[in-house]
Design an enzyme around this catalytic site. Sequence first.
Site, PDB file in Angstrom:
ATOM      1  N   GLU A 179      13.780  -4.489   5.090  1.00 50.41           N
ATOM      2  CA  GLU A 179      13.922  -3.421   4.121  1.00 50.41           C
ATOM      3  C   GLU A 179      11.987  -3.118   3.319  1.00 50.41           C
ATOM      4  O   GLU A 179      11.934  -4.178   3.388  1.00 50.41           O
ATOM      5  CB  GLU A 179      14.314  -3.509   2.101  1.00 50.41           C
ATOM      6  CG  GLU A 179      14.056  -2.902   1.506  1.00 50.41           C
ATOM      7  CD  GLU A 179      15.045  -2.977   0.125  1.00 50.41           C
ATOM      8  OE1 GLU A 179      15.826  -3.517   0.151  1.00 50.41           O
ATOM      9  OE2 GLU A 179      13.992  -2.549  -0.468  1.00 50.41           O
ATOM     10  N   GLU A 208       8.332   3.008  -5.092  1.00 46.01           N
ATOM     11  CA  GLU A 208       9.113   2.732  -6.308  1.00 46.01           C
ATOM     12  C   GLU A 208       7.960   2.493  -7.186  1.00 46.01           C
ATOM     13  O   GLU A 208       6.958   2.411  -7.143  1.00 46.01           O
ATOM     14  CB  GLU A 208      10.033   1.928  -5.777  1.00 46.01           C
ATOM     15  CG  GLU A 208       9.106   0.262  -5.781  1.00 46.01           C
ATOM     16  CD  GLU A 208      10.945  -0.196  -5.626  1.00 46.01           C
ATOM     17  OE1 GLU A 208      11.331  -0.804  -5.377  1.00 46.01           O
ATOM     18  OE2 GLU A 208       9.892  -1.550  -4.944  1.00 46.01           O
TER      19      GLU A 208
END
Length: 785
Positions: A160, A165
């Site tokens: 991933e 974020e």
Amino acid sequence: MKTWVALAVGTGLLLSGQAVDAKADKKETKWKLVWSDEFQAKQLDRTKWTYDTGNWIKDANGQPVSPGWGNNEKQYYTTKRDNSFIRDGKLVIKAKQEKTTDDLGTYDYTSAKLKTKGLFSKTYGRYEIKAKLPTGKGLWPAFWMLPEQDKYGAWAASGEIDVMEAWGSQPDKVAGTIHYGENWPNNKYTGKDYHFPDGQRIDQWHTYAVEWEPGELRWYVDGNLYQTQNDWYSKGLNAATNYSYPAPFDQNFYLVMNLAVGGWFDGEVDATTKFPAEMEVDYVRVYDLKNRAYREPIEPTYENVTLPDGAKQPIEGNLVYDTTYEQPVTMITGNQSFDPLYWNYVTLPDFGGKGSLAIIEKEGQRMADVTIDQPGSQTYSHQLIQNLSLAQGGRYQVSFDASSTADRKMMVKVGGGAERGYTKYSNEQSIALTPSVKRHMFTFDMAAETDLAARLEFNLGLEKAGVQIGNVRVEQIPRGVIDEDATKPALPDGNLVYNGTFDQGAMDRLTYWHFDGSKRTTGSVDPESRDFRYEGHGQKTTARLTQKGLQLEAGHAYQLRFTAGAKKAKSLQVKITGAQDQLKQTTVPLTKQATTVDIPFTATQTADDNQLVFDFSGQAGKISLNDVELIDVTPVPVDPSPLKNGSFANGLTSWSSYVHYDAQAAIEAVNEAARIQIGAEGQEPWSVLLEQGNLSLAKGKTYELSFTASSTVPRPIEVTVENASYTRYFSQVEPITATPKTYSYTFTMGQADTGALKFLMGRAEGSPFAAHDVTIDDVNLKVKE
């Protein structure tokens, strides 16, 4: 400006960037736009984006596996225009405080999660978003990437990439992270935060990007490079070693944008969080390199690392001090400070553990003897801890002697403290203990930043049997070369051939194999198809591909299987030999179309130094080879009743339990039944778990499962039979009440496997429940006559 850029996709528009590879052209690196969404239409372009919906992770069959997307998130993702729409040339993802309900539960928030899965994915390039993000406790906006196919296994073995974020409660920074390693829970992650200059925040427009090349990822905010990552790995459940670098980051990934509410990342919302909250996106763009080739991946090399000044240095190579317990052990029952050098015994009231520790002599050595009066609700309700200093890039070996007053398990790991979010540096090792002292050992690589206060944890909670621990060592060891010719025990799937798929080990993908050929032959692994390719010129050539160290047992039946095809070449020879031939040399005819070859044989002698030989000698042309398996197919007696101690007459022997940190529960055997005292069931179905593993299940057999259960508060429980990779062969949710009731089921195994029977008593429909007790008894699992 955006319209001009969109038109330039077809005209070769180049985005200039800083050169990053010393071996590449010294001129400025340039990028060419190959995909984008400028959000100029009135509606979202559904040829570019699709949605995830709901609140639950579901398996391949659409069955719910985990709520909150596995992160304790509180939002329900929708496709409604209220939650994602285009306004003034910008995409808006809106999180709203509103109730919604589906057949799995009720949720207090809605939001949207957009992705390009099935529509656009790519390997390598520059991935960029210009966005303005919301602030507020519990808001979690993100732009990230997942593999189009889980080529190397379930999350996070296939990787991933988190481009950006953000914590809504900390608007002065964002994070970039990669996730990799093995299937959860043995996944790893590394990353870094970017702190904005004074006066800048996430609720202003910023550009976030990652540049991804073979063997390297670079993160940028507003063009400022703030981290580079090039050290990671991927390992499959049945793989002999890691997949060849740069796996898992060598495959197509798709894009994801979302705005989550709640979850582990930024915690729960509070009264200061304002709704609706909006994540605005000006554009998303993907670029390819234009004026140079992508860098060649360089496999990381490692040397023994050195700890900095001020670190707790090893003594005679051991990072653990006081291995014979000459110093007092510090007892931690509240807010006391840890001893930074020596041992600490931790029993915190919040987790219900009560016990004592003494130093005893056992089998000729001094050991810490932990007596457990109350096992508590967590594995970490009882902990023996020592702080260590660990250096990034080091490989460490943990070893210790241990025993117990009765058969039980304990969990051992090395990780960070509170300031590191208790992150794992090693896998969580489940160690089976017996009354006899045995030596245990595991290794791990320190991928995280150097930690001068890492924790070696022996987690002893959940079970009442006492534990003895001694001769503990943590040592840095070389990241040495694999002994490719050593004896090879069967892999978890039963295969006796290592790296039969030619995608593991060194970057040539030939680890465990030896190719020996004459001048007019070549043998290598194709980097795209990942199959072995032989090419020979002339019929007087000699060439062999060999794997050594195979274990065979006299009289056992084996099946050798592989796929092979050829161009011009007519055949190949195969044999398995040692002190004598186990499989005599066999000629395998070849065709242009790769086909599967099965060769059964019976071993003539027991030996662990056999060689599998593929002989290409005399073959002019090309031969491909892949998917090599050697399986012991000797019929084994089927255990008619694989589950043991289902009556709990022997306490919790053969059973194990787990209580996640978001739950409170104590699991013990009372009156020859399992009693699960649940104070809080947590946020996941598996937050409270009773299981029995190591169940040998036979292919084609139908099994009968039955048990008796009750609960002082009516509630559902989930019952599953699944393997180590969480493939479920049986799953059922049953409502239970205060009246004991017997439940019975049947299921048929489509393959032979080692499974576990699990009772999941965490979060379920109707949560939260009041404090309650669940009782389970008379568990039977047997082959149906």
